[in-house]
Design a protein around this motif. Sequence first.
Motif, mmCIF file in Angstrom:
data_model
loop_
_atom_site.group_PDB
_atom_site.id
_atom_site.type_symbol
_atom_site.label_atom_id
_atom_site.label_comp_id
_atom_site.label_asym_id
_atom_site.label_seq_id
_atom_site.Cartn_x
_atom_site.Cartn_y
_atom_site.Cartn_z
ATOM 1 N N LEU A 5 22.334 -56.040 39.268
ATOM 2 C CA LEU A 5 21.752 -56.394 37.981
ATOM 3 C C LEU A 5 22.465 -55.662 36.842
ATOM 4 C CD1 LEU A 5 19.511 -57.991 36.559
ATOM 5 C CD2 LEU A 5 18.079 -55.978 36.791
ATOM 6 N N GLY A 6 22.750 -54.373 37.046
ATOM 7 C CA GLY A 6 23.481 -53.604 36.034
ATOM 8 C C GLY A 6 24.861 -54.178 35.780
ATOM 9 N N TRP A 7 25.505 -54.670 36.846
ATOM 10 C CA TRP A 7 26.833 -55.266 36.687
ATOM 11 C C TRP A 7 26.733 -56.608 35.969
ATOM 12 C CZ3 TRP A 7 28.931 -59.708 39.115
ATOM 13 C CH2 TRP A 7 30.278 -59.917 38.830
ATOM 14 N N LEU A 8 25.753 -57.435 36.349
ATOM 15 C CA LEU A 8 25.619 -58.753 35.744
ATOM 16 C C LEU A 8 25.251 -58.692 34.265
ATOM 17 C CD1 LEU A 8 23.750 -60.666 38.596
ATOM 18 C CD2 LEU A 8 26.117 -60.983 37.876
ATOM 19 N N VAL A 9 24.347 -57.791 33.918
ATOM 20 C CA VAL A 9 23.851 -57.746 32.541
ATOM 21 C C VAL A 9 24.706 -56.860 31.642
ATOM 22 C CG1 VAL A 9 21.883 -57.115 31.088
ATOM 23 C CG2 VAL A 9 21.503 -58.247 33.284
ATOM 24 N N PHE A 10 25.080 -55.672 32.124
ATOM 25 C CA PHE A 10 25.752 -54.706 31.262
ATOM 26 C C PHE A 10 27.187 -54.397 31.671
ATOM 27 C CE2 PHE A 10 21.203 -53.609 30.837
ATOM 28 C CZ PHE A 10 21.075 -53.873 29.487
ATOM 29 N N GLY A 11 27.655 -54.959 32.771
ATOM 30 C CA GLY A 11 29.019 -54.695 33.190
ATOM 31 C C GLY A 11 29.217 -53.318 33.795
ATOM 32 N N ILE A 12 28.132 -52.658 34.206
ATOM 33 C CA ILE A 12 28.224 -51.336 34.820
ATOM 34 C C ILE A 12 28.676 -51.533 36.261
ATOM 35 C CG2 ILE A 12 26.931 -49.304 35.551
ATOM 36 C CD1 ILE A 12 24.968 -49.961 33.246
ATOM 37 N N GLN A 13 29.799 -50.927 36.618
ATOM 38 C CA GLN A 13 30.311 -51.078 37.973
ATOM 39 C C GLN A 13 30.072 -49.788 38.741
ATOM 40 O OE1 GLN A 13 34.324 -52.465 37.824
ATOM 41 N NE2 GLN A 13 33.741 -54.399 36.918
ATOM 42 N N SER A 14 29.139 -49.870 39.674
ATOM 43 C CA SER A 14 28.792 -48.720 40.486
ATOM 44 C C SER A 14 28.135 -49.209 41.753
ATOM 45 C CB SER A 14 27.830 -47.821 39.714
ATOM 46 O OG SER A 14 27.429 -46.751 40.516
ATOM 47 N N LYS A 15 28.325 -48.489 42.867
ATOM 48 C CA LYS A 15 27.659 -48.857 44.125
ATOM 49 C C LYS A 15 26.146 -48.790 43.949
ATOM 50 C CE LYS A 15 27.453 -48.954 48.853
ATOM 51 N NZ LYS A 15 26.596 -50.052 49.042
ATOM 52 N N SER A 16 25.687 -47.787 43.223
ATOM 53 C CA SER A 16 24.267 -47.631 42.973
ATOM 54 C C SER A 16 24.090 -46.954 41.628
ATOM 55 C CB SER A 16 23.623 -46.775 44.067
ATOM 56 O OG SER A 16 22.321 -46.426 43.677
ATOM 57 N N ILE A 17 23.117 -47.372 40.887
ATOM 58 C CA ILE A 17 22.855 -46.795 39.576
ATOM 59 C C ILE A 17 22.526 -45.310 39.698
ATOM 60 C CG2 ILE A 17 21.265 -46.849 37.609
ATOM 61 C CD1 ILE A 17 23.186 -49.183 37.638
ATOM 62 N N LEU A 18 21.905 -44.917 40.797
ATOM 63 C CA LEU A 18 21.451 -43.537 40.957
ATOM 64 C C LEU A 18 22.381 -42.687 41.810
ATOM 65 C CD1 LEU A 18 17.657 -44.221 41.515
ATOM 66 C CD2 LEU A 18 18.814 -43.634 39.391
ATOM 67 N N LYS A 62 28.756 -43.598 34.932
ATOM 68 C CA LYS A 62 28.884 -43.031 33.592
ATOM 69 C C LYS A 62 28.348 -44.050 32.587
ATOM 70 C CE LYS A 62 31.317 -39.432 34.974
ATOM 71 N NZ LYS A 62 30.611 -38.867 36.072
ATOM 72 N N PHE A 63 27.320 -43.664 31.885
ATOM 73 C CA PHE A 63 26.735 -44.536 30.890
ATOM 74 C C PHE A 63 27.292 -44.196 29.511
ATOM 75 C CE2 PHE A 63 23.468 -44.636 34.185
ATOM 76 C CZ PHE A 63 23.295 -45.999 34.312
ATOM 77 N N ASN A 64 27.759 -45.195 28.844
ATOM 78 C CA ASN A 64 28.171 -45.060 27.463
ATOM 79 C C ASN A 64 27.027 -45.655 26.648
ATOM 80 O OD1 ASN A 64 29.182 -45.553 24.880
ATOM 81 N ND2 ASN A 64 31.275 -45.767 25.637
ATOM 82 N N LYS A 65 26.255 -44.801 26.002
ATOM 83 C CA LYS A 65 25.049 -45.256 25.316
ATOM 84 C C LYS A 65 25.376 -46.295 24.244
ATOM 85 C CE LYS A 65 20.947 -43.785 22.896
ATOM 86 N NZ LYS A 65 20.150 -42.718 22.353
ATOM 87 N N GLN A 66 26.432 -46.060 23.466
ATOM 88 C CA GLN A 66 26.786 -47.011 22.413
ATOM 89 C C GLN A 66 27.172 -48.367 23.005
ATOM 90 O OE1 GLN A 66 29.844 -44.755 20.417
ATOM 91 N NE2 GLN A 66 28.456 -44.225 18.734
ATOM 92 N N MET A 67 27.931 -48.343 24.109
ATOM 93 C CA MET A 67 28.332 -49.597 24.736
ATOM 94 C C MET A 67 27.126 -50.315 25.324
ATOM 95 S SD MET A 67 30.674 -51.769 25.355
ATOM 96 C CE MET A 67 32.190 -50.927 25.035
ATOM 97 N N SER A 68 26.210 -49.569 25.932
ATOM 98 C CA SER A 68 25.010 -50.185 26.500
ATOM 99 C C SER A 68 24.166 -50.840 25.413
ATOM 100 C CB SER A 68 24.177 -49.138 27.238
ATOM 101 O OG SER A 68 24.887 -48.637 28.330
ATOM 102 N N VAL A 69 23.995 -50.164 24.287
ATOM 103 C CA VAL A 69 23.234 -50.721 23.163
ATOM 104 C C VAL A 69 23.941 -51.961 22.626
ATOM 105 C CG1 VAL A 69 22.473 -50.288 20.795
ATOM 106 C CG2 VAL A 69 22.099 -48.553 22.555
#
Length: 162
Positions: A22-35, A40-47
Amino acid sequence: MCKLLPLPSPIYRKSMDAIALLGWLVFGIQSKSILDGNTKFNKQMSVKLYRQHNAHVLHSAPKDKLLVYRVTEGWDPLCEFLGVTVPEGPFPHKNKGGNIVDSMTTDYPVFSKMQREIILSSIALSSCAVLIGLVLYKYGVSRIFREAGGCWDILMTKIGFS
């Protein structure tokens, strides 16, 4: 702690994989697991991505199929949009006071199953650790490694695991 949770609970592992997808589909976050601790979260990019997604939905969705709704507005706009009567009673506030996590762990069977898996796996892992400790105590660590000559197969044969 979060790195150890996927080991004893298959349900936890599957749910974290779904969240990562879901993180990859919506925000482009590439990680095996969010936790997993490596994300690495870029707050400005996420917003920015969040706002882009909302703008896309506002622009693309048919106006008669879109409701821009704030929970503080209560039942009226929601029920009017859905074409149903307004229920009697106050609008529910499920997470008032931040107690949603406590509610989820007691009300949803998947969380109870996850807790059982973690407890049983922890007992099994602890039992294995105690067994290995007893074997090492009984035969003596230095004697086992000295006689094994550094060879893992001989070591496993010596302590009876072959």
